[in-house]
Design an enzyme around this catalytic site. Structure first.
Site, mmCIF file in Angstrom:
data_model
loop_
_atom_site.group_PDB
_atom_site.id
_atom_site.type_symbol
_atom_site.label_atom_id
_atom_site.label_comp_id
_atom_site.label_asym_id
_atom_site.label_seq_id
_atom_site.Cartn_x
_atom_site.Cartn_y
_atom_site.Cartn_z
ATOM 1 N N ASP A 162 -6.749 -6.886 4.050
ATOM 2 C CA ASP A 162 -7.875 -6.290 3.326
ATOM 3 C C ASP A 162 -8.747 -7.402 2.743
ATOM 4 O O ASP A 162 -9.973 -7.408 2.900
ATOM 5 C CB ASP A 162 -7.344 -5.390 2.202
ATOM 6 C CG ASP A 162 -8.465 -4.846 1.345
ATOM 7 O OD1 ASP A 162 -9.450 -4.347 1.921
ATOM 8 O OD2 ASP A 162 -8.369 -4.937 0.105
ATOM 9 N N LYS A 204 2.677 -15.535 3.049
ATOM 10 C CA LYS A 204 2.858 -16.322 1.828
ATOM 11 C C LYS A 204 4.360 -16.528 1.657
ATOM 12 O O LYS A 204 4.933 -16.261 0.607
ATOM 13 C CB LYS A 204 2.212 -15.562 0.646
ATOM 14 C CG LYS A 204 1.989 -16.370 -0.593
ATOM 15 C CD LYS A 204 1.004 -17.521 -0.469
ATOM 16 C CE LYS A 204 1.144 -18.411 -1.693
ATOM 17 N NZ LYS A 204 0.518 -19.746 -1.515
ATOM 18 N N TYR A 232 0.790 -1.227 0.000
ATOM 19 C CA TYR A 232 0.000 0.000 0.000
ATOM 20 C C TYR A 232 0.826 1.283 0.000
ATOM 21 O O TYR A 232 0.259 2.376 -0.056
ATOM 22 C CB TYR A 232 -0.933 0.012 1.228
ATOM 23 C CG TYR A 232 -2.194 -0.798 1.019
ATOM 24 C CD1 TYR A 232 -2.144 -2.183 0.941
ATOM 25 C CD2 TYR A 232 -3.431 -0.183 0.897
ATOM 26 C CE1 TYR A 232 -3.290 -2.936 0.743
ATOM 27 C CE2 TYR A 232 -4.586 -0.930 0.700
ATOM 28 C CZ TYR A 232 -4.515 -2.287 0.623
ATOM 29 O OH TYR A 232 -5.657 -3.019 0.423
ATOM 30 N N ASP A 263 -3.513 -18.651 1.858
ATOM 31 C CA ASP A 263 -4.512 -19.411 1.079
ATOM 32 C C ASP A 263 -5.210 -20.431 1.980
ATOM 33 O O ASP A 263 -6.435 -20.590 1.940
ATOM 34 C CB ASP A 263 -3.905 -20.061 -0.173
ATOM 35 C CG ASP A 263 -2.553 -20.720 0.055
ATOM 36 O OD1 ASP A 263 -1.983 -20.590 1.157
ATOM 37 O OD2 ASP A 263 -2.062 -21.390 -0.879
ATOM 38 N N ASP A 311 -12.909 -8.991 3.971
ATOM 39 C CA ASP A 311 -14.149 -9.030 3.183
ATOM 40 C C ASP A 311 -14.718 -10.456 3.221
ATOM 41 O O ASP A 311 -15.930 -10.645 3.310
ATOM 42 C CB ASP A 311 -13.911 -8.589 1.735
ATOM 43 C CG ASP A 311 -14.262 -7.116 1.500
ATOM 44 O OD1 ASP A 311 -13.983 -6.291 2.406
ATOM 45 O OD2 ASP A 311 -14.804 -6.779 0.425
HETATM 46 C C1 IPM Z 1 -10.609 -1.077 2.989
HETATM 47 C C2 IPM Z 1 -10.590 -0.639 1.542
HETATM 48 C C3 IPM Z 1 -9.331 0.141 1.212
HETATM 49 C C4 IPM Z 1 -8.126 -0.770 1.468
HETATM 50 C C5 IPM Z 1 -9.311 0.695 -0.234
HETATM 51 C C6 IPM Z 1 -10.461 1.644 -0.461
HETATM 52 C C7 IPM Z 1 -8.021 1.361 -0.587
HETATM 53 O O1 IPM Z 1 -10.761 -1.749 0.715
HETATM 54 O O2 IPM Z 1 -10.494 -0.216 3.877
HETATM 55 O O3 IPM Z 1 -10.794 -2.269 3.260
HETATM 56 O O4 IPM Z 1 -7.752 -1.564 0.606
HETATM 57 O O5 IPM Z 1 -7.566 -0.679 2.554
HETATM 58 MN MN MN Z 2 -11.293 -3.567 1.769
#
Ligand code: IPM
Ligand code: MN
Ligand code: NAD
Length: 351
Positions: A247, A190, A139, A223, A251
């Site tokens: 990140d 990884k 990042y 993984d 999700d």
């Molecule tokens: C998150 C988002 C951000 C990240 C994006 C918007 C850059 O996906 O906060 O999870 O990857 O950190």
């Molecule tokens: Mn995210």
């Protein structure tokens, strides 16, 4: 009378303003009911402002947040009218990097059996927390493009991992495990494919683990972590990983919680001004329709209150969110029929 806590509020783009409006109402109501001195300052940074006058995240606001605030509540950033998302990176990374918020704390907690998507599992099987490194990795934006637009073009994004950065996030994960009575920490990397960067993670992990003899240190490839999260999340208590993997797996974790509308997060540097935001983004297709789930933001407000020194209020909000789910006083993504604002009304009348 205790010193007034200053909270900066950045609603941002898309559904950000709608979910933050509910979060602000809840925060203000709790503060009023308990006599907590909290003052909110709203900042209009986001796509609208950027398109109007090219402002992203100005120096004076950064300084004010750093020096005069205790916490930041952020909605989401990202708007199709700014396809390069340069304003979103300036604001989001301006806060995460600028305030050195190295712990991205993302609880993966399923609050109700109805939200559990895995067959033969209950909410009790999903209760862990991800400590995502939040200030380096891929990042940092180092790299570049060469011969862009030609058949010979080259694109490089550097993955930066420092001893200091890796050590402190792993240390924070173990400290959290220790202070919350968890018995294990999983570190996901990884290192089999990235022997330079992730061998550092592997080595640091077991070095730091030696300082925590009662806590089991378990290495897992990322993984396989994804596999375990779906196959049997109950084996996970604390997970620590790098910025990019954190990140992605959060999700996936949100899906175990009932969706992105239920996933909260804190961007924390212990003892310093920290930033709190739901895991989800600006969800442009939902914006302006009063359908976005505000509960992730309400849980995020809980984390913010805990950070300000009122952990009982985090518990109160978590219980209230669980009750909203139980009584279906929620948005359609989690099985209800209410709009964003009506969920806020229900929460306010039951606080
Ligand atoms: C998150 C988002 C951000 C990240 C994006 C918007 C850059 O996906 O906060 O999870 O990857 O950190
Ligand atoms: Mn995210
Ligand atoms: P997203 O999180 O906005 O949406 C993904 C899916 O989840 C969509 O189907 C969306 O409708 C659903 N969803 C998200 N939040 C919801 C909520 N509160 N209630 C109900 N459903 C919800 O991810 P995306 O579509 O990949 O990204 C949209 C924009 O947001 C992009 O510009 C992205 O860069 C940005 N983004 C910003 C942040 C942030 O500000 N921290 C985080 C993630 C994505």
């Amino acid at each position: 009378m205790a010193e007034t806590k200053q909270v900066a509020v950045i609603p941002g783009d898309g559904i950000g303003p709608e979910v933050v409006a509910v979060g602000e109402r809840v925060l203000t109501a709790i503060a009023a009911a308990r006599g907590y001195p909290i003052e909110l300052t709203r900042y209009d940074f986001g796509a609208e402002r950027y398109l109007r006058d090219a402002t992203t995240f100005p120096e004076d606001a950064q300084r004010a947040i750093r020096e005069e605030h205790d916490a930041v509540l952020l909605g989401a950033l990202g708007d199709p009218r700014v396809p390069g998302l340069e304003h979103a990176r300036a604001i989001l990374f301006g806060l995460r990097f600028g305030l050195d918020l190295y712990c991205n704390v993302r609880p993966v907690v399923c609050l109700h059996d109805r939200l559990m998507p895995l067959r033969d599992r209950t909410a009790a099987d999903c209760d862990f927390v991800v400590f995502r490194e939040n200030t380096e990795g891929i990042y940092v934006g180092m790299g570049g493009q060469f011969k862009r637009g030609t058949p010979d073009e080259i694109a490089i994004s550097e993955d930066v991992n420092t001893r200091k950065g890796v050590e402190r996030i792993i240390g924070a994960a173990f400290e959290h495990a220790k202070s919350t009575g968890r018995r294990s920490v999983h570190m996901a990397d990884k290192s089999n494919a990235m022997p330079h960067a992730h061998e550092l993670w592997y080595r640091c992990f077991f070095e730091v683990a030696e300082e925590y003899p009662g806590i089991e240190a378990k290495h897992v490839y990322v993984d396989a972590l994804c596999y375990y999260m779906v196959q049997d999340p109950s084996q996970l208590e604390v997970v620590v990983t790098c910025n990019l993997f954190g990140d992605i797996v959060t999700d996936l974790g949100a899906a175990l919680q009932g969706g992105l509308g239920m996933a909260a997060s804190g961007n924390v540097h212990p003892g310093r001004v920290s930033m709190f935001e739901p895991v989800h983004g600006s969800a442009p297709p939902l914006a302006g329709k009063d359908v976005a789930n505000p509960l992730a933001t309400v849980l995020t407000v809980g984390m913010l209150l805990s950070h300000l020194g009122w952990p009982d209020e985090e518990k109160l909000l978590t219980d209230l969110v669980r009750r909203a789910i139980d009584e279906r006083k929620c948005t359609p993504d989690v099985g209800g029929e209410l709009g964003t604002r009506a969920v806020g009304d229900w929460l306010l009348s039951h606080l």
